[in-house]
Scaffold this active site. Sequence first.
Site, PDB file in Angstrom:
ATOM      1  CB  THR A 105     -76.895 -62.352-104.591  1.00 45.90           C
ATOM      2  OG1 THR A 105     -77.946 -62.053-103.655  1.00 45.90           O
ATOM      3  CG2 THR A 105     -76.268 -63.702-104.276  1.00 45.90           C
ATOM      4  CE1 TYR A 133     -75.171 -50.767 -90.476  1.00 41.12           C
ATOM      5  CE2 TYR A 133     -74.506 -52.268 -88.714  1.00 41.12           C
ATOM      6  CZ  TYR A 133     -75.449 -51.839 -89.652  1.00 41.12           C
ATOM      7  OH  TYR A 133     -76.638 -52.498 -89.752  1.00 41.12           O
TER       8      TYR A 133
END
Length: 264
Positions: free
Chosen positions: A105, A146
């Site tokens: 979200t 990452y």
Amino acid sequence: MESKTFKNKVAIVTGGGTGLGREMSLKLAKEGAIVVIASRNMENLQGTAKLIGDEGGTVLAVPTDVRDHAQVEALVKTTIDKFGRIDILINNAAGNFLVPSEKLTPNGWNAVVRIVLDGTWFCSSLAGKQMIEQGEGCILNIIATYAWTGSPGVVHSASAKAGVLAMTRTLAAEWGQYGIRVNALAPGAMVTEGASKNLKFDSEQAQKVIAKNVPLKRLASVDEIAELALFLCSPKAAYITGDVMTADGGAWLKGNSFLDMLNG
Ligand code: NAP
């Protein structure tokens, strides 16, 4: 490390109340630094401050939400008012949780990006002004591999850490002329209060699966990562800037992300 490497140096560590932040703060204080620890949870900060104080170190706990520019301004001002300078800033505060990107979200995105990217910028830009005045300083940003590999399940964190890596290199290039070094440290998976729970590798079984997939066959220890952080902030690293030190047991070379590793 030689003893008292950081004698009388003033260091701010965000997220210094728990996990890696606590370990780096303890080690800096042991090496003579005056340590200012900053995060939201005063109980955690006070616990760490007590540990440092009990070992004879100098520490100040400043409740701070790094997402709030005014609170970071207050942190920097308090540090300068009390101790006169800022030699080291470690941007360690972070938030993270696993979520498939299509389910993330706007609030979830903001929750992580505002701590990691905005928080690192607020702290670096405000502490950086003081360091420019001093003509010296060192900023260390804690990221994750990452930032450059990407990783399923953490698009918010990976995007923010990639931004922090770009910020690291940009500020290193701009502020080298002022004697300021800016580096990043990318640890592999390590068991801490927050990260292992939020990323779901707090169980022994999950840690075994990760270890099996790391070339060095184990997770990182908080202690060894904190030692590397201290090295990067020390005079021994005086000619290192704009760099990222990776300490993940070789995991990223196999293209492993947290999720890939947990999925076997
Ligand atoms: P941790 O114990 O959860 O530490 C995160 C710290 O950030 C907490 O002390 C927390 O304190 C602080 N924080 C969160 N939101 C904040 C905010 N808005 N303002 C100020 N402080 C805030 O986890 P950790 O493993 O030690 O993480 C330390 C660093 O290592 C992070 O940058 C993380 O991304 C990185 N890292 C960890 C791993 C790993 O496997 N553990 C791997 C790669 C990279 P409050 O709750 O008191 O605010």
